[in-house]
Design a protein around this motif. Structure first.
Motif, short mmCIF file in Angstrom:
data_model
loop_
_atom_site.label_atom_id
_atom_site.label_comp_id
_atom_site.label_asym_id
_atom_site.label_seq_id
_atom_site.Cartn_x
_atom_site.Cartn_y
_atom_site.Cartn_z
N UNK B 31 -28.43 -2.07 10.57
CA UNK B 31 -29.62 -2.03 9.74
C UNK B 31 -30.46 -3.30 9.92
N UNK B 33 -34.51 -4.92 8.77
CA UNK B 33 -35.59 -4.76 7.81
C UNK B 33 -36.72 -5.73 8.12
N UNK B 35 -39.71 -7.47 5.78
CA UNK B 35 -40.28 -7.71 4.46
C UNK B 35 -41.49 -8.62 4.61
N UNK B 45 -40.63 -4.48 0.93
CA UNK B 45 -40.18 -3.86 2.16
C UNK B 45 -41.33 -3.16 2.88
N UNK B 48 -37.88 -0.29 7.68
CA UNK B 48 -36.52 -0.64 8.04
C UNK B 48 -36.01 0.29 9.14
N UNK B 90 -40.58 -11.66 6.85
CA UNK B 90 -39.16 -11.94 7.05
C UNK B 90 -38.46 -10.72 7.62
N UNK B 94 -28.34 -6.22 7.73
CA UNK B 94 -27.13 -6.03 6.96
C UNK B 94 -26.23 -5.08 7.72
N UNK B 102 -28.10 -8.90 2.40
CA UNK B 102 -29.03 -9.11 3.50
C UNK B 102 -28.91 -10.53 4.01
N UNK B 104 -31.29 -13.17 6.26
CA UNK B 104 -32.69 -13.27 6.64
C UNK B 104 -32.92 -14.23 7.80
#
Lengths: 108, 113
Positions: B31, B33, B35, B45, B48, B90, B94, B102, B104
């Motif tokens: 996963x 993401x 942000x 968000x 993702x 960002x 995960x 998470x 970052x």
């Protein structure tokens, strides 16, 4: 709508002055409540995950607790290096919903 | 520290130009993401990914697209940048089925003039 709110928005403490930060959430069926620390110009750094009411976790001067609708981050005898923004978040599907953060300043 | 690298770290561009931000991970996590973080809004968000070529929209996806052709790379593209997209972006990863903590990257600060 699931929301996460944090209070206070900003907090100034003297070194050694203990206090607590609050994180309130409205989601039903919490899958995880997360606390992060963010320093200026950096990405958030993971601190704790709490999964069920009554759970507590500690790391150095920080202790996180969880109830059915709130989480608290207790800071005991803080030092200037604890100054940062503290974020909380919860799981919402594959998303993580973040609160706006509490900006903590610890003065020497 | 989680092996997450974002590039560029800083970029200034003009309205209407395309911009691509890159996130590279060395953790082999499924996963990833994107942000954005703005004063008063916290982290929101954008998109993702739950695997190679598998992506989904987040709450603020308008004006953004993403691509993931390899496990380690997740690209965020602003097709035509606007001033409202000035923000700090960002990337996060995960590994626990998308429900664990998470990790970052350091962030990419984008200014659209």
């Amino acid at each position: 709508e699931d929301q996460v709110t944090q209070s206070p928005e900003a907090l100034r403490l003297q070194e050694g002055e203990s206090s607590s930060l609050n994180c309130s959430y409205t989601v039903s069926g919490l899958r995880g409540l997360f606390w992060y620390r963010q320093d200026p110009g950096k990405g958030p750094e993971f601190l704790f995950t709490l999964y069920s009411a009554g759970e507590e976790k500690e790391k150095e001067r920080l202790k996180a607790t969880l109830t059915k609708k709130e989480s608290f981050l207790h800071i005991t005898a803080p030092k200037p290096e604890d100054s940062a923004t503290y974020l909380c978040a919860h799981n919402y599907g594959q998303n993580f919903v973040f609160g706006p953060g509490t900006r903590l300043s610890v003065l020497p | 520290d989680a092996g997450i690298t974002q590039s560029p770290r800083h970029k200034v561009t003009e309205t209407g130009t395309p911009v691509t931000l890159r996130c590279h991970q060395t953790e082999n996590h499924r996963y990833m993401y994107w942000y954005r973080q703005d004063p008063g809004h916290g982290l929101r968000l954008i998109h993702y990914s739950y695997g190679v070529k598998d992506t989904d929209k987040g709450e603020v996806s308008d004006g953004y697209s993403v691509s993931r052709s390899k496990t380690e790379d997740f690209l965020l593209t602003l097709e035509s940048a606007t001033s409202s997209q000035t923000s700090v972006y960002f990337c996060a990863i995960t590994g626990q089925g998308g429900t664990g903590e998470l990790f970052f990257g350091e962030g990419s600060r984008l200014t659209v003039l």
